[in-house]
Design an enzyme around this catalytic site. Structure first.
Site, short mmCIF file in Angstrom:
data_model
loop_
_atom_site.label_atom_id
_atom_site.label_comp_id
_atom_site.label_asym_id
_atom_site.label_seq_id
_atom_site.Cartn_x
_atom_site.Cartn_y
_atom_site.Cartn_z
N ASN A 190 0.79 -1.23 0.00
CA ASN A 190 0.00 0.00 0.00
C ASN A 190 0.82 1.28 0.00
O ASN A 190 0.29 2.35 0.13
CB ASN A 190 -1.06 0.01 1.09
CG ASN A 190 -0.52 -0.43 2.41
OD1 ASN A 190 0.68 -0.58 2.54
ND2 ASN A 190 -1.38 -0.60 3.38
N ARG A 191 2.12 1.19 -0.13
CA ARG A 191 2.83 2.45 -0.36
C ARG A 191 3.83 2.38 -1.51
O ARG A 191 4.33 3.37 -1.95
CB ARG A 191 3.53 2.92 0.92
CG ARG A 191 4.11 1.80 1.69
CD ARG A 191 4.58 2.19 3.07
NE ARG A 191 5.05 0.96 3.67
CZ ARG A 191 5.95 0.88 4.59
NH1 ARG A 191 6.49 1.97 5.06
NH2 ARG A 191 6.32 -0.28 5.08
N ASN A 241 19.35 2.33 6.50
CA ASN A 241 20.19 2.20 7.68
C ASN A 241 21.52 2.90 7.51
O ASN A 241 22.05 3.06 6.42
CB ASN A 241 20.38 0.72 8.05
CG ASN A 241 21.22 0.01 7.01
OD1 ASN A 241 22.44 0.06 7.05
ND2 ASN A 241 20.55 -0.62 6.04
N CYS A 260 30.69 15.26 2.68
CA CYS A 260 30.24 13.90 2.44
C CYS A 260 29.32 13.46 3.59
O CYS A 260 29.09 14.19 4.54
CB CYS A 260 31.41 12.94 2.28
SG CYS A 260 32.09 12.36 3.84
N CYS A 264 9.94 -2.64 17.18
CA CYS A 264 9.86 -4.06 16.84
C CYS A 264 11.00 -4.86 17.48
O CYS A 264 10.83 -6.03 17.80
CB CYS A 264 9.82 -4.27 15.33
SG CYS A 264 8.25 -3.72 14.61
N LYS A 275 12.59 -7.24 -4.72
CA LYS A 275 12.08 -5.91 -5.03
C LYS A 275 12.71 -5.37 -6.30
O LYS A 275 12.04 -4.78 -7.13
CB LYS A 275 12.40 -4.95 -3.87
CG LYS A 275 11.43 -5.05 -2.72
CD LYS A 275 11.70 -3.96 -1.69
CE LYS A 275 10.71 -4.08 -0.54
NZ LYS A 275 11.02 -3.14 0.54
N ALA A 278 24.80 1.00 5.90
CA ALA A 278 24.86 0.89 4.45
C ALA A 278 25.11 2.25 3.81
O ALA A 278 25.84 2.38 2.83
CB ALA A 278 23.57 0.28 3.92
#
Lengths: 391, 543
Positions: free
Chosen positions: A31-32, A91, A131, A146, A45, A94
């Protein structure tokens, strides 16, 4: 978010696009992130987005890659082939990595991110702009909801859970505690998981009621109800979400009677240390009701979890803990029962609400016991220090 | 391949899944959203991008009103068309299916008619008025004037959002008479009533004796109590005044510091840091008290039958015995009651107390005690507010939870009054001054207005023609700043381009403002919001 930028990049007509994503499509993405359809759930994905988006501009060539950007194959030479890199990562780790690689390869980077209603974009060009790491980034102070509520991996997660979640749920004010979950999903945490947590919160009502009514022989003890709810039902419920446990070790539901009778064994995993009924470790030092900040010594042969030492002066528990011995699973259970009973008695005696206080022995016992039990259920290894009081 | 593109086979927009994402505006906001009906004039790339961001969160209904057919340019920039397969077909009808696919619970329609055509008949005008919100992208100038005047006739008509874009430049405006917000989701902390403590709190401060408590207790006295006690002492020595000058404020803080028995007594540090509340807290902040003087807008008198049709009975309140409709009657009733509440001789002269306390260095016992005091007091004041409401408006039908929400948010409520589209430009002095102080925003806004004028007159869009037009708006004697030249150059370069990037950016931004209008939560833009994606900035003029 990143999907919308894929759409725009394709519409504008970039010639060659390489699309890299580690994730697979989750039901809650649908839904997004509108390049995905229900039949695509569990697919890569990157692959699905590339396929769907290509349709909009046949002149654009999209190369999808399903992988982790930190893998060795994505080296400086690999980064050098691009004219520009767009970051849409979730995150810090990364982001830092891609920042470094782009600087090393001298490829311009557009760094972006959102959280709820806030977002930012920053172009990064070597020697011309600052940077990503030029300005120190605040380390997140709180833990993701969570992590605390479903997927703890460190002792501190269990302590925070017991202190900030379980105590208020059972003994605190009866207020809709949805705010935290609302915030979490605004920050983009897993929606399905949050829906599940909402259900879990509802079920606390019955336990709360039991804690506030006088015990009778016909009804199960409130402490047992509480135990069954949080260490059995909730964990079984979480286990039913199999996607969550594909890359993590699943928790083990605890059994009240088996633990009490010394018959409960946690399945041992080679990678994990376990607490069980026969813990033989040395202990963390305890001084007069406070748990020492770390420096715990552990016996080399032990596989047991460094466990919270109870700092209670309560009659029942203190005698058995005078020697600062670490708690076994069974002892944790007994402490859970006795501290729950004491807290319930206080509620029935007229205390409106009880919240955690390190100087309140009943709540400290309760948090210690509950955190221990949860750690056991999650097989949480014991490398870090346990500080209930200090947190 | 292109034609088979579908957003989702069967949607997950049901039950808790749907709610999870849209909790940002809570159940009340979601239900307002779900019962809303949006009219979108045009189905351009920008229009469909806006609609995408309204369909995903789940509005009730939308209609695309557009009489044009898809041109090759549309096929290249509009994600919601079937690419070149759509060329030559109705643009509204082609865009509808893919928007519909985004969310099963949203009902969408395409009407292949021009706005001009619809505006011609009373039936058409009534139809336009029946929507919750009307959004127009790049409307013709004359059409926009007719439409904005029609919707301005009556405060009960839907708000109108006007979006204009050209290449990398854009602006948008929300035309509304009045917009009342009970939940602006403000971050500012409500008053703790430190300057006017209620009796139970005062009593605690009075009874506190620093010497009588043991060292542990001393280190856990809540800062609230310390501040009240020290403020009382100070005022006794200073003719009843709180510290005013910066020297006095420093002296006051030094006193608190001196009370610290040990260096690690964080509650005293906190009291020192929070002392600022004593000179900032007022009973009624001016942005709230200024609302008290606003009288409700009255809808223009109309034939009784149409009057009935437009208002729900709960909104009708007889003012001065004249059976006229008041706009936002319930909010105004609550506002009047709030005014009565702060003027209440039995009350404290402050806004109703909220029971939420900030975190503080104290022990559980004191915190819970403090919490209880605030909670009890806020309950009493809530009850008093309801009493006053009942006396003032005995027949008002109002949900008790709405009153609670209002009382809880009394420190944050907002009431915005807007202007008719274009009213600002009629005020030359105002535009001239904005061109001086908000130069780039005003320049870009005027360049877009000039573009619209030229297009409506069928004049070629050139730098010269645009500049001449702007000179007309601000007056011939006014020297145009360099920013006008820049904006005009950009508009002349791409007068008609509806770029996917600009469309996507506007789609997010305008949908967000539309959601604020529909949910009556958060504070929407009041004025012309100008967007420049060349230099990447936004700004607001013409408030």
């Amino acid at each position: 978010m990143r999907i919308f930028s894929v759409k725009n990049v394709v519409m504008v007509g970039f010639g060659q696009i390489t699309l890299l994503d580690l994730d697979t499509i989750d039901l809650s993405n649908l839904n997004r992130q509108f390049l995905f359809r229900k039949k695509d759930v569990k697919q890569s994905k990157a692959l699905v987005a590339a396929k769907t988006a290509s349709a909009f501009n046949p002149n654009v060539h999209i190369t999808p890659l399903h992988g982790n950007i930190k893998e060795a194959q994505f080296d400086i030479a690999w980064f050098s082939q691009f004219d520009i890199v767009l970051n849409a990562l979730d995150n810090l780790d990364a982001r830092r990595h891609v920042n470094k690689m782009c600087l090393a390869a001298n490829v311009p980077l557009v760094e972006s991110g959102t959280a709820g209603y806030l977002g930012q974009v920053q172009p990064i060009i070597k020697d011309r702009t600052e940077c990503f790491d030029c300005a120190p980034k605040p380390t997140p102070k709180s833990f993701p909801v969570c992590t605390i509520r479903s997927t703890p991996s460190q002792p501190i997660h269990c302590i925070v859970w017991a202190k900030s979640y379980l105590v208020p749920q059972l003994f605190g004010e009866d207020e809709e505690s949805g705010g935290e979950l609302d915030d979490a999903e605004n920050k983009g945490e897993n929606a399905q998981e949050i829906a599940n947590l909402r259900k879990e919160a509802q079920a606390f009502k019955a336990v709360r009621a039991a804690l506030r009514t006088p015990p009778s022989s016909e009804k199960p003890e409130a402490s047992r109800l509480a135990f069954e709810k949080v260490f059995r039902t909730d964990i079984l419920n979480l286990l039913s979400m199999s996607d969550m446990w594909r890359s993590r070790d699943p928790p083990v539901p605890l059994n009240f009677d088996d633990i009490r009778n010394g018959k409960f064994d946690l399945p041992s995993k080679p990678s994990k240390s376990k607490t069980n009924g026969t813990a033989t470790t040395e202990t963390t030092a305890k001084t007069n009701g406070s748990i020492s900040n770390g420096s715990s010594s552990r016996s080399s042969a032990s596989t047991s979890t460094e466990t919270l030492v109870n700092g209670s002066s309560s009659k029942q528990a203190s005698s058995s803990l005078k020697d600062q011995r670490e708690l076994s699973l069974r002892e944790s259970l007994e402490m859970f029962v006795s501290s729950t009973d004491r807290l319930a008695a206080r509620l029935r005696a007229g205390e409106d609400t009880i919240s955690f206080d390190k100087d309140d022995d009943d709540t400290l016992d309760f948090v210690t016991a509950a955190a221990n039990l949860r750690s056991a259920a999650y097989g949480i290894p014991s490398k870090s220090r346990w500080e209930v009081k200090g947190r | 391949m292109i034609g088979s593109f579908g957003m989702r086979d069967s949607i997950v927009h049901t039950g808790s899944d749907q709610q999870t994402i849209y909790r940002l505006w809570a159940a009340s906001g979601q239900s307002a959203l779900e019962s809303s009906r949006i009219l979108m004039l045009s189905s351009s790339a920008t229009s469909t991008a806006i609609m995408k961001n309204l369909v995903l969160p789940g509005i009730g209904h939308f209609t695309l009103l557009d009489s044009t057919t898809v041109q090759p340019a549309d096929a290249g920039n509009n994600f919601f068309l079937n690419g070149f397969l759509s060329v030559g077909k109705s643009r509204a009808e082609e865009a509808l299916p893919l928007l519909n696919e985004l969310n099963d619970s949203v009902n969408g329609a395409a009407v292949v008619k021009s706005v001009e055509q619809v505006l011609e008949t009373e039936e058409g005008r009534e139809w336009i008025r029946s929507f919750t919100l009307v959004i127009a992208h790049n409307p013709l100038k004359g059409t926009l004037e007719t439409l904005s005047r029609l919707l301005w006739e009556d405060p009960a008509n839907p708000p109108l959002m006007v979006v204009r874009s050209a290449g990398f430049l854009a602006d948008f405006y929300i035309q509304f008479h009045e917009h009342c917000i009970i939940e602006p989701h403000s971050e500012t902390a409500p008053s703790l009533r430190l300057t006017k403590p209620f009796p139970a709190l005062q009593q605690w401060a009075d009874s506190l004796d620093y010497k009588a408590v043991d060292p542990t207790e001393h280190a856990h006295i809540p800062f609230v109590v310390i501040l009240i006690k020290e403020a009382d002492k100070w005022r006794a020595e200073h003719d009843g005044n709180f510290p005013k000058t910066s020297a006095e404020k420093d002296a006051f803080k030094a006193r608190i510091r001196a009370l610290q028995l040990k260096l690690d007594e964080e509650n005293f540090e906190e009291a020192e840091a929070q002392a600022v509340r004593l000179w900032r807290e007022v009973g009624v902040p001016s942005d709230i008290s200024s609302l008290f003087s606003l009288s409700p807008l009255e809808d223009p008198p109309q034939a009784p039958s149409s009057q009935q049709a437009q208002h729900s009975p709960s909104h009708s309140v007889a003012a001065n015995g004249v059976p006229r409709q008041q706009h936002n009657a319930i909010f105004h009733a609550l506002l009047r009651t709030l005014e009565k509440f702060v003027a209440d001789p039995e009350g404290s002269g402050c806004l109703p107390l909220t029971s939420t306390l900030p975190d503080m260095k104290t022990d559980t016992e004191s915190y819970v005690k403090l919490q209880r005091l605030y909670k009890n007091r806020s309950r009493e004041e809530n009850a008093r507010f309801k009493e006053l409401l009942k006396v003032q408006y005995p027949d008002l039908q109002i949900d008790e939870s709405l009153v609670d929400l209002f009382v809880k948010n009394a420190h944050h409520i907002k009431l915005l009054r807007g202007k008719r589209w274009g009213a600002w430009e009629e005020d030359r002095a105002s535009v001239g001054s904005a061109l001086e102080f908000m130069t780039r925003e005003t320049a870009t806004h005027l360049a877009l207005s000039a573009l619209s004028t030229l297009q409506s007159k069928g004049i070629d869009v050139t730098v010269g023609a645009l500049t001449a037009e702007i000179q007309q708006y601000v007056g011939l004697g006014v020297e145009l700043p360099g920013e006008v030249e820049v904006a005009v150059g950009e508009v002349a370069r791409s007068p008609t381009a509806d770029l996917p990037n600009t469309a996507a950016f506007l789609g997010g931004m305008i949908a967000q403002e539309a959601i604020k209008m529909i949910t009556k939560q958060y504070v929407p833009v009041n004025g012309y919001c100008v967007v420049d994606l060349v230099d990447t900035w936004t700004g607001i003029v013409g408030q």
